[in-house]
Design a protein around this motif. Structure first.
Motif, PDB file in Angstrom:
ATOM      1  N   SER A 219       0.831  -1.203   0.000  1.00 49.60           N
ATOM      2  CA  SER A 219       0.000   0.000   0.000  1.00 49.60           C
ATOM      3  C   SER A 219       0.868   1.256   0.000  1.00 49.60           C
ATOM      4  O   SER A 219       2.075   1.204   0.309  1.00 49.60           O
ATOM      5  CB  SER A 219      -0.904   0.017   1.231  1.00 49.60           C
ATOM      6  OG  SER A 219      -0.131   0.198   2.403  1.00 49.60           O
ATOM      7  N   GLN A 220       0.266   2.389  -0.323  1.00 52.41           N
ATOM      8  CA  GLN A 220       0.996   3.663  -0.296  1.00 52.41           C
ATOM      9  C   GLN A 220       1.481   3.985   1.111  1.00 52.41           C
ATOM     10  O   GLN A 220       2.568   4.536   1.295  1.00 52.41           O
ATOM     11  CB  GLN A 220       0.094   4.789  -0.810  1.00 52.41           C
ATOM     12  CG  GLN A 220      -0.154   4.737  -2.302  1.00 52.41           C
ATOM     13  CD  GLN A 220      -0.966   5.915  -2.801  1.00 52.41           C
ATOM     14  OE1 GLN A 220      -1.622   6.601  -2.033  1.00 52.41           O
ATOM     15  NE2 GLN A 220      -0.919   6.155  -4.107  1.00 52.41           N
ATOM     16  N   GLU A 221       0.669   3.614   2.104  1.00 55.94           N
ATOM     17  CA  GLU A 221       1.048   3.860   3.502  1.00 55.94           C
ATOM     18  C   GLU A 221       2.278   3.036   3.875  1.00 55.94           C
ATOM     19  O   GLU A 221       3.196   3.524   4.552  1.00 55.94           O
ATOM     20  CB  GLU A 221      -0.113   3.539   4.446  1.00 55.94           C
ATOM     21  CG  GLU A 221      -1.303   4.475   4.338  1.00 55.94           C
ATOM     22  CD  GLU A 221      -2.153   4.228   3.094  1.00 55.94           C
ATOM     23  OE1 GLU A 221      -2.038   3.129   2.493  1.00 55.94           O
ATOM     24  OE2 GLU A 221      -2.907   5.138   2.717  1.00 55.94           O
ATOM     25  N   GLU A 222       2.297   1.771   3.436  1.00 56.36           N
ATOM     26  CA  GLU A 222       3.435   0.906   3.730  1.00 56.36           C
ATOM     27  C   GLU A 222       4.700   1.414   3.031  1.00 56.36           C
ATOM     28  O   GLU A 222       5.790   1.388   3.611  1.00 56.36           O
ATOM     29  CB  GLU A 222       3.123  -0.526   3.295  1.00 56.36           C
ATOM     30  CG  GLU A 222       2.122  -1.226   4.209  1.00 56.36           C
ATOM     31  CD  GLU A 222       1.617  -2.537   3.637  1.00 56.36           C
ATOM     32  OE1 GLU A 222       1.373  -3.471   4.431  1.00 56.36           O
ATOM     33  OE2 GLU A 222       1.437  -2.633   2.403  1.00 56.36           O
ATOM     34  N   MET A 223       4.549   1.890   1.797  1.00 60.78           N
ATOM     35  CA  MET A 223       5.699   2.418   1.076  1.00 60.78           C
ATOM     36  C   MET A 223       6.220   3.685   1.756  1.00 60.78           C
ATOM     37  O   MET A 223       7.435   3.863   1.919  1.00 60.78           O
ATOM     38  CB  MET A 223       5.330   2.717  -0.385  1.00 60.78           C
ATOM     39  CG  MET A 223       6.486   3.290  -1.215  1.00 60.78           C
ATOM     40  SD  MET A 223       7.950   2.202  -1.304  1.00 60.78           S
ATOM     41  CE  MET A 223       7.422   1.048  -2.597  1.00 60.78           C
ATOM     42  N   LYS A 224       5.316   4.554   2.159  1.00 62.95           N
ATOM     43  CA  LYS A 224       5.718   5.793   2.827  1.00 62.95           C
ATOM     44  C   LYS A 224       6.485   5.475   4.109  1.00 62.95           C
ATOM     45  O   LYS A 224       7.516   6.091   4.404  1.00 62.95           O
ATOM     46  CB  LYS A 224       4.487   6.640   3.147  1.00 62.95           C
ATOM     47  CG  LYS A 224       4.825   8.005   3.741  1.00 62.95           C
ATOM     48  CD  LYS A 224       3.572   8.807   4.076  1.00 62.95           C
ATOM     49  CE  LYS A 224       3.935  10.133   4.729  1.00 62.95           C
ATOM     50  NZ  LYS A 224       2.768  10.867   5.241  1.00 62.95           N
ATOM     51  N   TYR A 225       6.006   4.493   4.872  1.00 61.81           N
ATOM     52  CA  TYR A 225       6.677   4.098   6.114  1.00 61.81           C
ATOM     53  C   TYR A 225       8.091   3.576   5.819  1.00 61.81           C
ATOM     54  O   TYR A 225       9.066   3.960   6.485  1.00 61.81           O
ATOM     55  CB  TYR A 225       5.856   3.025   6.835  1.00 61.81           C
ATOM     56  CG  TYR A 225       6.487   2.548   8.118  1.00 61.81           C
ATOM     57  CD1 TYR A 225       6.394   3.299   9.289  1.00 61.81           C
ATOM     58  CD2 TYR A 225       7.204   1.340   8.161  1.00 61.81           C
ATOM     59  CE1 TYR A 225       6.993   2.868  10.473  1.00 61.81           C
ATOM     60  CE2 TYR A 225       7.799   0.904   9.327  1.00 61.81           C
ATOM     61  CZ  TYR A 225       7.688   1.665  10.494  1.00 61.81           C
ATOM     62  OH  TYR A 225       8.285   1.240  11.662  1.00 61.81           O
ATOM     63  N   ALA A 226       8.199   2.715   4.790  1.00 60.92           N
ATOM     64  CA  ALA A 226       9.502   2.138   4.442  1.00 60.92           C
ATOM     65  C   ALA A 226      10.472   3.225   3.991  1.00 60.92           C
ATOM     66  O   ALA A 226      11.649   3.220   4.364  1.00 60.92           O
ATOM     67  CB  ALA A 226       9.328   1.091   3.339  1.00 60.92           C
ATOM     68  N   VAL A 227       9.979   4.172   3.182  1.00 65.13           N
ATOM     69  CA  VAL A 227      10.811   5.282   2.701  1.00 65.13           C
ATOM     70  C   VAL A 227      11.358   6.088   3.878  1.00 65.13           C
ATOM     71  O   VAL A 227      12.550   6.408   3.940  1.00 65.13           O
ATOM     72  CB  VAL A 227       9.998   6.199   1.754  1.00 65.13           C
ATOM     73  CG1 VAL A 227      10.722   7.526   1.534  1.00 65.13           C
ATOM     74  CG2 VAL A 227       9.773   5.504   0.413  1.00 65.13           C
ATOM     75  N   GLU A 228      10.488   6.396   4.826  1.00 60.68           N
ATOM     76  CA  GLU A 228      10.899   7.198   5.982  1.00 60.68           C
ATOM     77  C   GLU A 228      11.879   6.452   6.876  1.00 60.68           C
ATOM     78  O   GLU A 228      12.885   7.013   7.340  1.00 60.68           O
ATOM     79  CB  GLU A 228       9.664   7.620   6.781  1.00 60.68           C
ATOM     80  CG  GLU A 228       8.802   8.654   6.059  1.00 60.68           C
ATOM     81  CD  GLU A 228       7.501   8.939   6.782  1.00 60.68           C
ATOM     82  OE1 GLU A 228       7.218   8.239   7.790  1.00 60.68           O
ATOM     83  OE2 GLU A 228       6.766   9.842   6.347  1.00 60.68           O
ATOM     84  N   GLU A 229      11.594   5.187   7.134  1.00 61.11           N
ATOM     85  CA  GLU A 229      12.434   4.410   8.054  1.00 61.11           C
ATOM     86  C   GLU A 229      13.795   4.051   7.459  1.00 61.11           C
ATOM     87  O   GLU A 229      14.799   4.003   8.172  1.00 61.11           O
ATOM     88  CB  GLU A 229      11.695   3.132   8.475  1.00 61.11           C
ATOM     89  CG  GLU A 229      10.500   3.369   9.384  1.00 61.11           C
ATOM     90  CD  GLU A 229      10.909   3.970  10.729  1.00 61.11           C
ATOM     91  OE1 GLU A 229      11.818   3.411  11.366  1.00 61.11           O
ATOM     92  OE2 GLU A 229      10.337   5.011  11.116  1.00 61.11           O
ATOM     93  N   LEU A 230      13.814   3.765   6.164  1.00 63.10           N
ATOM     94  CA  LEU A 230      15.052   3.295   5.534  1.00 63.10           C
ATOM     95  C   LEU A 230      15.806   4.405   4.815  1.00 63.10           C
ATOM     96  O   LEU A 230      16.898   4.167   4.274  1.00 63.10           O
ATOM     97  CB  LEU A 230      14.736   2.161   4.546  1.00 63.10           C
ATOM     98  CG  LEU A 230      14.061   0.918   5.154  1.00 63.10           C
ATOM     99  CD1 LEU A 230      13.753  -0.105   4.072  1.00 63.10           C
ATOM    100  CD2 LEU A 230      14.929   0.285   6.247  1.00 63.10           C
ATOM    101  N   GLY A 231      15.218   5.603   4.782  1.00 66.05           N
ATOM    102  CA  GLY A 231      15.867   6.687   4.050  1.00 66.05           C
ATOM    103  C   GLY A 231      15.978   6.365   2.573  1.00 66.05           C
ATOM    104  O   GLY A 231      16.950   6.725   1.903  1.00 66.05           O
ATOM    105  N   GLY A 232      14.961   5.667   2.078  1.00 67.46           N
ATOM    106  CA  GLY A 232      15.000   5.194   0.702  1.00 67.46           C
ATOM    107  C   GLY A 232      14.267   6.093  -0.272  1.00 67.46           C
ATOM    108  O   GLY A 232      13.666   7.102   0.103  1.00 67.46           O
ATOM    109  N   ILE A 233      14.318   5.705  -1.544  1.00 64.53           N
ATOM    110  CA  ILE A 233      13.633   6.420  -2.621  1.00 64.53           C
ATOM    111  C   ILE A 233      12.639   5.454  -3.242  1.00 64.53           C
ATOM    112  O   ILE A 233      13.013   4.351  -3.679  1.00 64.53           O
ATOM    113  CB  ILE A 233      14.639   6.886  -3.694  1.00 64.53           C
ATOM    114  CG1 ILE A 233      15.689   7.813  -3.072  1.00 64.53           C
ATOM    115  CG2 ILE A 233      13.922   7.570  -4.854  1.00 64.53           C
ATOM    116  CD1 ILE A 233      16.913   8.017  -3.950  1.00 64.53           C
ATOM    117  N   SER A 234      11.380   5.838  -3.285  1.00 69.19           N
ATOM    118  CA  SER A 234      10.366   4.988  -3.910  1.00 69.19           C
ATOM    119  C   SER A 234      10.497   5.091  -5.420  1.00 69.19           C
ATOM    120  O   SER A 234      10.366   6.170  -5.992  1.00 69.19           O
ATOM    121  CB  SER A 234       8.965   5.428  -3.477  1.00 69.19           C
ATOM    122  OG  SER A 234       7.990   4.771  -4.263  1.00 69.19           O
TER     123      SER A 234
END
Length: 307
Positions: A219-234
């Motif tokens: 989900s978009q929420e799960e992706m947003k969480y992963a981006v924030e926690e891992l300092g990643g780029i979607s």
């Protein structure tokens, strides 16, 4: 000129206009990832070989460059796992002699446990390994590797490579719903990333039809969480460009691209528009009746890939 090893340029959301080199036969891999956009691996192998003569690949590359088509990067990506090509190191060196564009290698990272493979990749300007699991269990569930491949060895090889490598190291994590995207999984990934010296980490979710139909996007929420926690780029948030082929016949050009890179209906339309192709509807009819091609409806969009 008939192209056997060179394809594109294809739009890469990470690299720009990517001119591809495929040094291995179709679906030749040491993984059979559940999300693979090419479908299930049908040639599982761990043996490194010179599948195609190095000189033939280089000669085709030289011929292609005579036309001076525009591209940003040369990507050794293959139709499976390119590190299985036993002359990968020589291929990288030879390509760099011919062009001043950066050379990238996209790899599943399975053979980074081998010092020989790590040494060969040192010559590339950009290396893009994937990390789909964070332990043996999740890696096996997602990547379905050969029995001789173990997550612990891969990870140790990646960590070792990252310490020595001087080019750009761009990691990619494929996040799949109900497998590796929950908070506990993200915490595991966070711990792993602390051990690796990398430039960027891209976070992806299967946007093209996967090998297995039980694979679901997050989900978009799960992706947003992963981006924030891992300092990643979607990757989903990056823009993409247009496909290109120097093959004159539009249908043959599409076939050449989808051998390595499935295209959806919108990408094909854009590709045909860029060529001022007036009979696009005929091409779609031909694609859908061609026995060599799978037309897959995924997320409400038709995607075409070679069987």
């Amino acid at each position: 000129m008939e192209l056997k090893y060179i394809f594109g340029p294809v739009p890469s959301r990470r690299l720009g206009k990517s001119l591809g080199i495929s040094p291995i036969p179709r679906k030749t891999c040491n993984y059979s990832c559940i999300y693979c956009q090419l479908g299930r691996t049908d040639k599982m192998t761990g043996e490194r070989k010179e599948f195609f003569p190095l000189k033939d690949i280089i000669n085709e590359f030289k011929e292609y460059l005579k036309e001076s088509f525009d591209f940003d990067v040369v990507t050794i990506v293959g139709e499976g796992e390119p590190t299985l090509y036993s002359k990968l190191g020589e291929l990288i060196k030879e390509v760099k002699k011919i062009t001043d564009k950066p050379v990238a290698v996209i790899t599943n990272g399975a053979l980074l446990s081998s010092k020989e493979v790590r040494d060969e990749l040192m010559n590339a300007d950009i290396v893009l390994p994937s990390i789909d699991g964070y332990n043996e269990e999740t890696a096996k569930k997602i990547d379905r590797p050969l029995g001789t491949i173990h997550f612990k060895d891969e990870l140790e090889g990646l960590i070792e490579f990252s310490k020595e490598y001087k080019g750009q190291l761009l990691l990619e994590i494929m996040l799949i719903s109900e497998i590796n995207c929950d908070k506990n999984s993200i915490e595991h990934f966070k711990e792993i990333l602390k051990k690796i010296k990398y430039d960027k980490v891209y976070l992806n979710t299967p946007v093209r039809p996967p090998a297995e139909n039980f694979v679901k996007v997050i989900s978009q929420e799960e992706m947003k969480y992963a981006v924030e926690e891992l300092g990643g780029i979607s990757i989903d948030m990056l823009s993409s460009g247009e496909f290109f082929s120097e093959i004159e016949d539009s249908y043959e050009a599409i076939l050449n691209i989808i051998r390595r890179h499935p295209m959806n209906q919108f990408e094909i339309n854009s590709f045909l528009d860029s060529r001022k192709e007036k009979l696009g509807y005929n091409i779609f009819e031909k694609l859908e009746s061609d026995e060599k091609i799978n037309c897959i409806l995924y997320k409400g969009i038709k995607t075409y890939r070679l069987k």
